[in-house]
Motif scaffolding. Structure first.
Motif, PDB file in Angstrom:
ATOM      1  N   ALA A 116       7.789   0.198  -2.543  1.00  0.00           N
ATOM      2  CA  ALA A 116       8.254   0.556  -3.882  1.00  0.00           C
ATOM      3  C   ALA A 116       7.116   0.472  -4.904  1.00  0.00           C
ATOM      4  N   PHE A 117       6.238  -0.531  -4.758  1.00  0.00           N
ATOM      5  CA  PHE A 117       5.090  -0.670  -5.643  1.00  0.00           C
ATOM      6  C   PHE A 117       4.165   0.549  -5.528  1.00  0.00           C
ATOM      7  N   VAL A 118       3.898   0.938  -4.298  1.00  0.00           N
ATOM      8  CA  VAL A 118       3.042   2.118  -4.072  1.00  0.00           C
ATOM      9  C   VAL A 118       3.695   3.363  -4.649  1.00  0.00           C
ATOM     10  N   ALA A 119       4.997   3.542  -4.380  1.00  0.00           N
ATOM     11  CA  ALA A 119       5.708   4.732  -4.858  1.00  0.00           C
ATOM     12  C   ALA A 119       5.697   4.819  -6.375  1.00  0.00           C
ATOM     13  N   GLU A 120       5.843   3.662  -7.022  1.00  0.00           N
ATOM     14  CA  GLU A 120       5.856   3.645  -8.495  1.00  0.00           C
ATOM     15  C   GLU A 120       4.527   4.145  -9.067  1.00  0.00           C
ATOM     16  N   HIS A 121       3.415   3.732  -8.467  1.00  0.00           N
ATOM     17  CA  HIS A 121       2.122   4.132  -8.990  1.00  0.00           C
ATOM     18  C   HIS A 121       1.769   5.566  -8.584  1.00  0.00           C
ATOM     19  N   VAL A 122       2.147   5.975  -7.393  1.00  0.00           N
ATOM     20  CA  VAL A 122       1.870   7.335  -6.955  1.00  0.00           C
ATOM     21  C   VAL A 122       2.632   8.339  -7.809  1.00  0.00           C
ATOM     22  N   GLY A 123       3.834   7.960  -8.259  1.00  0.00           N
ATOM     23  CA  GLY A 123       4.672   8.883  -9.035  1.00  0.00           C
ATOM     24  C   GLY A 123       4.294   8.994 -10.496  1.00  0.00           C
ATOM     25  N   ARG A 124       3.317   8.237 -10.939  1.00  0.00           N
ATOM     26  CA  ARG A 124       2.935   8.288 -12.367  1.00  0.00           C
ATOM     27  C   ARG A 124       2.119   9.521 -12.684  1.00  0.00           C
TER      28      ARG A 124
ATOM     29  N   ARG B 212      11.594  15.658  -8.967  1.00  0.00           N
ATOM     30  CA  ARG B 212      10.589  15.554  -7.916  1.00  0.00           C
ATOM     31  C   ARG B 212       9.306  14.985  -8.518  1.00  0.00           C
ATOM     32  N   ARG B 213       8.766  13.961  -7.868  1.00  0.00           N
ATOM     33  CA  ARG B 213       7.569  13.321  -8.396  1.00  0.00           C
ATOM     34  C   ARG B 213       6.386  14.303  -8.409  1.00  0.00           C
ATOM     35  N   HIS B 214       5.625  14.228  -9.497  1.00  0.00           N
ATOM     36  CA  HIS B 214       4.361  14.958  -9.532  1.00  0.00           C
ATOM     37  C   HIS B 214       3.337  14.078  -8.819  1.00  0.00           C
ATOM     38  N   VAL B 215       2.928  14.491  -7.661  1.00  0.00           N
ATOM     39  CA  VAL B 215       2.128  13.628  -6.800  1.00  0.00           C
ATOM     40  C   VAL B 215       0.662  14.006  -6.855  1.00  0.00           C
ATOM     41  N   GLU B 216      -0.173  13.011  -7.156  1.00  0.00           N
ATOM     42  CA  GLU B 216      -1.607  13.157  -7.035  1.00  0.00           C
ATOM     43  C   GLU B 216      -2.089  12.150  -5.999  1.00  0.00           C
ATOM     44  N   ARG B 217      -3.156  12.466  -5.352  1.00  0.00           N
ATOM     45  CA  ARG B 217      -3.618  11.683  -4.219  1.00  0.00           C
ATOM     46  C   ARG B 217      -4.003  10.256  -4.628  1.00  0.00           C
ATOM     47  N   TRP B 218      -3.437   9.274  -3.911  1.00  0.00           N
ATOM     48  CA  TRP B 218      -3.774   7.868  -4.063  1.00  0.00           C
ATOM     49  C   TRP B 218      -4.235   7.330  -2.717  1.00  0.00           C
ATOM     50  N   GLN B 219      -5.022   6.260  -2.777  1.00  0.00           N
ATOM     51  CA  GLN B 219      -5.403   5.534  -1.571  1.00  0.00           C
ATOM     52  C   GLN B 219      -4.711   4.172  -1.561  1.00  0.00           C
ATOM     53  N   LEU B 220      -4.206   3.798  -0.400  1.00  0.00           N
ATOM     54  CA  LEU B 220      -3.704   2.442  -0.185  1.00  0.00           C
ATOM     55  C   LEU B 220      -4.557   1.829   0.923  1.00  0.00           C
ATOM     56  N   ILE B 221      -5.281   0.779   0.583  1.00  0.00           N
ATOM     57  CA  ILE B 221      -6.155   0.113   1.549  1.00  0.00           C
ATOM     58  C   ILE B 221      -5.573  -1.264   1.856  1.00  0.00           C
ATOM     59  N   LEU B 222      -5.106  -1.437   3.072  1.00  0.00           N
ATOM     60  CA  LEU B 222      -4.535  -2.709   3.515  1.00  0.00           C
ATOM     61  C   LEU B 222      -5.609  -3.493   4.258  1.00  0.00           C
ATOM     62  N   LEU B 223      -5.975  -4.646   3.720  1.00  0.00           N
ATOM     63  CA  LEU B 223      -6.940  -5.548   4.357  1.00  0.00           C
ATOM     64  C   LEU B 223      -6.146  -6.741   4.891  1.00  0.00           C
ATOM     65  N   VAL B 224      -6.038  -6.864   6.204  1.00  0.00           N
ATOM     66  CA  VAL B 224      -5.096  -7.806   6.810  1.00  0.00           C
ATOM     67  C   VAL B 224      -5.831  -8.898   7.582  1.00  0.00           C
ATOM     68  N   ASP B 225      -5.625 -10.121   7.158  1.00  0.00           N
ATOM     69  CA  ASP B 225      -6.178 -11.305   7.817  1.00  0.00           C
ATOM     70  C   ASP B 225      -5.467 -11.488   9.160  1.00  0.00           C
TER      71      ASP B 225
END
Length: 405
Positions: free
Chosen positions: A397-405, A236-249
Motif C-alpha cells: 500500500a505504501f508503494v502504491a500510494e507513492h507510485v500513484g502520485r 485509473r492511476r497516472h503511473v510514472e516509473r518508480w524503483q523499489l529496492i529491497l535490501l534484506v538482511d
C-alpha cells in the motif's frame, strides 16, 4: 390412605436428592477436566497437588507427547518441575520424531500442533523434523517449518532437499495468494467522488446512499429503505516509473522477514510503473533481482546466519538508483550493524537528502512484531528515514500510494 402424604414427601425428597446428585456430577466434570488440564500443563511433578486429576486414555497420550518434547528442557529438569525418562499412556513408548508427529496430529487441535512443531524446531532444535525423509513425507507445510528448512537445508542431502522443497513451494504459494489480494487492492486506483454503475461492495457510497433515501425512513421501524444505491467510481492511476529496492538482511533472526520479502517482491514484480529489486546481504551482498519472479528458488538459495554489514548493502542499493525522487529503498534488518555504524548513518542520510524515500523495517511479516537495535533505529530516524515494521500488505500500500502520485 393415611400413608399417602408421607410417601409423596419421601418421593419428593428422593427427587431432590437425585437432582442434587446430578447437579454435583455436572459440577464435578468440569472441575475434573480443569484439574486434568493443569496436570497436562504442569507435568508429573504436579501429581501430588492435583491428586484428583486422573488422566484418561486420551490425556495419557497427550501427556506422553508433551513429555517427549518438553521433558528435555534442562532448566525444568534442574528445578524438578519435570522428571526425565517418563512416558504416559498404555501404548508403546514414543521413540522417533515420526511417531511423535503422528501422535500430536491425532491428539491435538491444529493450533496446538503448530505450536509444538515450532518449539521442536526452534526451541529444542530437533532437526530431524525437517531433515528426515520419513518426517517430511508426513508433515503438513506451514511457515514455522519453512523457516526451519531455510536454517537447516545445508544439512540435507539432495534427496531430502527435494522433499523439503515441497514445504517451501506449498507455503510460498499460500503466502502469495494472500498477499496478491492486498496488492490488487492497493493498485486498483483511488476512489473518486463520481458515481459508478458498477455495484462493487468495497466501493459502496454510504453517505450519498443514506442522503438520497432519507425520504424512505420509517420512524416506527427505525429503518431506511434503500430504493437507489450509489457506488464510487475509481480513477485509473497516472503511473510514472518508480524503483523499489529491497535490501534484506539474511541473518538468522530475520528468517521470517526474508520469506515475506521474497514473496512481496514476486507479487510486485511486473506491476505497471514499478521496477523492483531484491538484494540480500550479510557481510556480502547478493543481487537476486534476476530471479525475483521465482521466490521458491530465491529462498532455496538464501543462506541464513553470519555477520551483518548493512552499510555495504546501502552502498550497493544506492548504485541501483536511476531517479532518486522516484525511488523507495526498504532496508529490512534488525539493525545490529557489524560494520561501520557511522558509514551506515551517513549512507542513509545521503539517500534522504537526495529525495529518496527510505524505510528501515525491523520486521516485514504478517505479525509486524519488530525486534531491533533501538539506538541505531533512532539514529536512522534522526536523519530522516522511516523506522518501524510493516506487514507485506502495508508495504504494498505504501508503494502504491507513492507510485500513484
Amino acid at each position: 390412605m393415611n400413608n399417602a402424604p408421607e410417601e409423596h414427601e419421601s418421593a419428593q425428597q428422593d427427587d431432590e436428592t437425585a437432582n442434587e446428585a446430578g447437579t454435583a456430577k455436572q459440577e464435578e466434570t468440569p472441575k475434573a477436566q480443569d484439574l486434568q488440564r493443569w496436570r497436562l500443563v504442569l507435568g508429573e511433578a504436579a501429581e501430588g497437588a492435583l491428586g484428583a486429576a486422573t488422566l484418561d486414555g486420551v490425556a495419557q497420550g497427550q501427556d506422553a507427547a508433551l513429555e517427549w518434547l518438553y521433558g528435555r528442557d534442562e532448566e525444568l529438569q534442574r528445578r524438578g518441575v519435570r522428571r526425565t525418562g517418563r512416558h504416559g499412556g498404555d501404548g508403546p513408548s514414543i521413540v522417533t520424531t515420526v511417531d511423535w508427529l503422528e501422535q500430536i496430529t491425532r491428539l491435538f487441535p491444529k493450533e496446538t500442533i503448530e505450536r509444538l512443531e515450532r518449539d521442536a524446531v526452534e526451541r529444542y532444535e530437533i532437526h530431524d523434523v525437517v531433515t528426515d525423509p520419513a518426517v517430511l513425507a508426513r508433515i503438513e507445510p506451514n511457515e514455522t517449518l519453512l523457516r526451519a528448512v531455510l536454517r537447516t537445508k545445508n544439512l540435507m542431502d539432495p534427496d531430502v532437499l527435494l522433499q523439503a522443497r515441497r514445504i517451501v513451494e506449498a507455503v510460498v504459494k499460500q503466502l502469495m495468494e494472500r498477499l496478491a489480494v492486498d496488492v490488487r487492492r492497493a493498485f486498483t486506483g483511488a476512489r473518486s467522488r463520481t458515481s459508478s454503475r458498477f455495484q462493487v461492495a468495497k466501493d459502496f457510497d454510504v453517505r450519498r446512499t443514506l442522503r438520497a433515501n432519507l425520504g424512505h425512513y420509517k420512524p416506527q421501524e427505525r429503518k431506511v429503505y434503500v430504493e437507489q444505491a450509489y457506488f464510487f467510481s475509481r480513477t485509473r492511476r497516472h503511473v510514472e516509473r518508480w524503483q523499489l529496492i529491497l535490501l534484506v538482511d539474511q541473518s538468522g533472526s530475520m528468517a521470517g522477514s526474508v520469506i515475506h520479502a521474497a514473496v512481496t517482491a514476486a507479487c510486485l514484480w511486473g506491476l505497471p510503473g514499478v521496477r523492483t529489486h531484491l538484494v540480500t546481504f550479510d557481510t556480502a551482498v547478493a543481487d537476486l533481482t534476476a530471479e525475483i519472479d521465482d521466490p521458491v528458488e530465491i529462498l532455496m538459495k538464501v543462506q541464513l546466519g553470519g555477520g551483518t554489514d548493512i552499510a555495504r548493502a546501502v552502498a550497493y542499493g544506492t548504485q541501483l538508483i536511476e531517479q532518486p525522487r522516484r525511488t523507495i529503498v526498504a532496508i529490512i534488518s534488525d539493525f545490529y550493524e557489524g560494520g561501520e555504524t557511522g558509514q551506515l548513518v551517513r549512507g542513509v542520510r545521503a539517500l534522504v537528502e537526495q529525495g529518496t524515500k527510505v524505510l528501515c523495517l525491523a520486521a516485514l511479516d504478517e505479525q509486524a512484531d519488530p525486534s531491533y537495535d533501538v539506538e541505531m533505529g533512532q539514529r536512522l530516524a534522526d536523519v530522516g528515514a522511516g523506522v518501524g515494521a510493516m506487514t507485506p500488505g502495508e508495504l504494498a500500500a505504501f508503494v502504491a500510494e507513492h507510485v500513484g502520485r
